[in-house]
Design a protein around this motif. Structure first.
Motif, short mmCIF file in Angstrom:
data_model
loop_
_atom_site.label_atom_id
_atom_site.label_comp_id
_atom_site.label_asym_id
_atom_site.label_seq_id
_atom_site.Cartn_x
_atom_site.Cartn_y
_atom_site.Cartn_z
N ASP A 323 -30.84 -60.39 -24.48
CA ASP A 323 -30.48 -60.98 -25.76
C ASP A 323 -28.98 -61.13 -25.96
O ASP A 323 -28.51 -61.36 -27.07
CB ASP A 323 -31.08 -60.18 -26.92
CG ASP A 323 -30.68 -58.69 -26.88
OD1 ASP A 323 -29.89 -58.32 -26.00
OD2 ASP A 323 -31.18 -57.92 -27.72
N ILE A 324 -28.19 -60.98 -24.88
CA ILE A 324 -26.74 -61.23 -24.96
C ILE A 324 -26.34 -62.19 -23.86
O ILE A 324 -26.95 -62.24 -22.79
CB ILE A 324 -25.91 -59.93 -24.88
CG1 ILE A 324 -26.07 -59.23 -23.52
CG2 ILE A 324 -26.24 -59.00 -26.02
CD1 ILE A 324 -25.12 -58.06 -23.34
N THR A 325 -25.32 -62.95 -24.13
CA THR A 325 -24.86 -63.95 -23.18
C THR A 325 -24.15 -63.30 -22.00
O THR A 325 -23.67 -62.16 -22.09
CB THR A 325 -23.93 -64.97 -23.88
OG1 THR A 325 -23.68 -66.07 -23.01
CG2 THR A 325 -22.62 -64.33 -24.28
N ALA A 326 -24.09 -63.98 -20.87
CA ALA A 326 -23.48 -63.44 -19.66
C ALA A 326 -22.02 -63.08 -19.90
O ALA A 326 -21.29 -63.82 -20.57
CB ALA A 326 -23.59 -64.45 -18.53
N PRO A 327 -21.55 -61.95 -19.38
CA PRO A 327 -20.17 -61.50 -19.64
C PRO A 327 -19.12 -62.37 -18.96
O PRO A 327 -19.43 -63.15 -18.04
CB PRO A 327 -20.17 -60.08 -19.06
CG PRO A 327 -21.24 -60.08 -18.03
CD PRO A 327 -22.30 -61.01 -18.54
N LEU A 328 -17.89 -62.22 -19.42
CA LEU A 328 -16.78 -62.99 -18.85
C LEU A 328 -16.55 -62.63 -17.39
O LEU A 328 -16.27 -63.49 -16.56
CB LEU A 328 -15.50 -62.74 -19.64
CG LEU A 328 -15.49 -63.22 -21.09
CD1 LEU A 328 -14.25 -62.72 -21.81
CD2 LEU A 328 -15.55 -64.74 -21.14
N LEU A 329 -16.63 -61.34 -17.09
CA LEU A 329 -16.37 -60.85 -15.73
C LEU A 329 -17.58 -60.09 -15.22
O LEU A 329 -18.28 -59.43 -15.98
CB LEU A 329 -15.15 -59.93 -15.71
CG LEU A 329 -13.81 -60.52 -16.21
CD1 LEU A 329 -12.75 -59.43 -16.25
CD2 LEU A 329 -13.36 -61.66 -15.31
N ARG A 330 -17.81 -60.16 -13.90
CA ARG A 330 -18.87 -59.38 -13.27
C ARG A 330 -18.26 -58.49 -12.17
O ARG A 330 -18.47 -58.70 -10.98
CB ARG A 330 -19.93 -60.30 -12.66
CG ARG A 330 -20.76 -61.07 -13.66
CD ARG A 330 -21.58 -60.16 -14.57
NE ARG A 330 -22.44 -59.24 -13.84
CZ ARG A 330 -23.67 -59.55 -13.42
NH1 ARG A 330 -24.17 -60.74 -13.68
NH2 ARG A 330 -24.38 -58.66 -12.76
N PRO A 331 -17.50 -57.47 -12.57
CA PRO A 331 -16.90 -56.57 -11.58
C PRO A 331 -17.95 -55.79 -10.80
O PRO A 331 -17.63 -55.20 -9.76
CB PRO A 331 -16.03 -55.64 -12.42
CG PRO A 331 -16.58 -55.73 -13.80
CD PRO A 331 -17.11 -57.11 -13.95
N ASP A 332 -19.17 -55.77 -11.29
CA ASP A 332 -20.24 -55.07 -10.58
C ASP A 332 -20.78 -55.87 -9.40
O ASP A 332 -21.42 -55.31 -8.50
CB ASP A 332 -21.39 -54.76 -11.54
CG ASP A 332 -21.92 -56.00 -12.25
OD1 ASP A 332 -21.11 -56.89 -12.59
OD2 ASP A 332 -23.15 -56.07 -12.47
N THR A 333 -20.51 -57.18 -9.36
CA THR A 333 -21.06 -58.01 -8.29
C THR A 333 -20.02 -58.91 -7.61
O THR A 333 -20.32 -59.51 -6.58
CB THR A 333 -22.18 -58.92 -8.83
OG1 THR A 333 -21.64 -59.78 -9.85
CG2 THR A 333 -23.32 -58.10 -9.41
N ASN A 334 -18.84 -59.04 -8.20
CA ASN A 334 -17.86 -60.00 -7.71
C ASN A 334 -16.51 -59.33 -7.49
O ASN A 334 -15.94 -58.76 -8.43
CB ASN A 334 -17.73 -61.16 -8.72
CG ASN A 334 -16.79 -62.24 -8.25
OD1 ASN A 334 -15.58 -62.10 -8.37
ND2 ASN A 334 -17.35 -63.33 -7.75
N GLU A 335 -15.99 -59.39 -6.28
CA GLU A 335 -14.74 -58.70 -5.94
C GLU A 335 -13.54 -59.27 -6.67
O GLU A 335 -12.63 -58.54 -7.07
CB GLU A 335 -14.51 -58.74 -4.42
CG GLU A 335 -15.45 -57.86 -3.62
CD GLU A 335 -15.30 -56.39 -3.98
OE1 GLU A 335 -14.16 -55.94 -4.18
OE2 GLU A 335 -16.34 -55.70 -4.08
N SER A 336 -13.52 -60.58 -6.85
CA SER A 336 -12.41 -61.20 -7.58
C SER A 336 -12.40 -60.74 -9.04
O SER A 336 -11.35 -60.38 -9.58
CB SER A 336 -12.54 -62.72 -7.51
OG SER A 336 -11.51 -63.35 -8.27
#
Length: 386
Positions: A323-336
């Motif tokens: 029920d929440i929109t995707a976050p700005l950053l995905r440090p859990d899956t993306n190295e950049s």
């Protein structure tokens, strides 16, 4: 007896095939095949069940396809979106345009904890909204310690601010309210607080509009007062305020005050089972509606054990995120994204693994803050408004 010819259908089929091949060849000369394929897939996925538009694809960070939520362009869902606006660009704007500027502003905020006020997720949303809308005026209903006033002023030196709050001093033992001294001296900021308090719906907007002090079409109304939201729209629609933000956009069953829990935040209204006359009317009265994304996903707080607050307002690691929109950053899956996130934490003296209460309060405080562009009523109807 004359035999019926079958050549016409065959010739038509061949002609159609020839034109199709020519079209594809032309497209291949002007666009890479993977883009054509993506366009085709996006077109196929743009409409879901019963014609509902799925906005989750193509408007959020690259890892959106791994995110479980889906936004619908109709009421009756836990995550709703309508139309398009700058919120869709919040990831790109943060990373490529405003990161350094915003971090400097946030690092210098007057109250580093702001116990009963906005923190980084909502601060960025408000600051970005002022940057992108460039409002002539911001009506801030709910001032408390002055933190939101600070972000508004730092996003625009020329915006007029009407700061409204019934309290003379901040609640939650937050000490002295930050006052926009530069705005006071220049006449750009006017406070309706304490003994001078006037509720948003009690201000004489007619006179201010008539004298040219305020243009509703160029005004952002920022609601952070924990009152029922829906009745506010009687004033918003009557005077034609175009841009509106709701800071405490609580989910159904959540809220810090009776007004929050009454079922009339945008998220509560839009999640109600259809048909619902209030939510349907309000939804159709909006040109666009979007909930700002949080900075990072709740899973980043997996090393901090905390019970979910009954009032809401905070993300926790075991959220299902539907029920929440995707976050700005995905440090859990993306190295950049991880590198950017660690840089943010380093500059703000936060623990990237979120193992302490202070960092949790800063990064996990999120309440579906939203922006909406309001459709104007017929001028003839407004003239007849009693």
């Amino acid at each position: 007896m004359r035999k019926e010819s079958t050549s016409c259908p065959v010739h038509f089929s061949l002609l159609f095939s020839a034109f199709w091949c020519l079209f594809v060849c032309c497209r291949l000369h002007t666009a890479p095949f993977h883009l054509i394929l993506c366009e085709s897939l996006a077109s196929n996925n743009a409409v879901g069940v019963a014609g509902e538009k799925d906005f989750s694809a193509g408007i959020q960070p690259a890892q959106t396809h791994l995110w479980p939520s889906r936004a619908y362009e109709e009421t009756g869902h836990s995550l709703v979106k309508k139309g398009n606006n700058f919120v869709e660009e919040s990831h790109h704007l943060l990373i490529e345009t405003y990161l350094d500027e915003f971090l400097e502003v946030y690092a210098n905020r007057p109250d580093k904890v702001n116990l009963c006020g906005i923190r980084i997720n909502h601060a960025y949303a408000l600051w970005l909204a002022v940057k992108m809308i460039e409002p002539q005026t911001v009506v801030e209903s709910g001032v408390n310690a002055g933190q939101s006033t600070y972000f508004i002023r730092n996003a625009s030196a020329s915006t007029r601010i009407y700061a409204i709050d019934p309290e003379e001093k901040p609640i939650c033992d937050q000490g002295v309210r930050w006052i926009d001294q530069v705005g006071l001296q220049s006449g750009l900021t006017r406070y309706f607080v304490g003994t001078e308090f006037l509720d948003f719906q009690s201000v004489d907007w007619s006179s201010l509009i008539s004298e040219g002090s305020i243009s509703p079409q160029r005004t952002l109304v920022f609601l952070d007062d924990h009152l029922e939201v829906l009745p506010r729209f009687s004033t918003i629609l009557k005077f034609g305020f175009r841009h509106v933000m709701l800071e405490d956009n609580y989910k159904l069953g959540e809220g810090a005050t009776p007004g929050d829990k009454a079922g009339f935040t945008m998220k509560q209204l839009f999640a109600k089972q259809r048909p619902n006359p209030d939510s349907e009317f309000l939804f159709h009265q909006l040109i666009s509606y979007a909930e700002f994304p949080p900075l990072v996903p709740p899973i980043m707080a997996k090393e901090y054990s905390v019970e979910r607050k009954k009032a809401g307002g905070f993300m926790v690691a075991d959220d299902d995120n539907k029920d929440i929109t995707a976050p700005l950053l995905r440090p859990d899956t993306n190295e950049s994204d991880k590198a950017i996130y660690e840089r943010i934490c380093d500059q703000l003296n936060l623990d990237p693994k979120i193992r302490d209460n202070g960092t949790f309060m800063q990064l996990m405080n999120y309440n579906q803050i939203c922006y909406m562009e309001v459709r104007q009523l017929s001028p003839r109807l407004v003239e007849k408004w009693v």
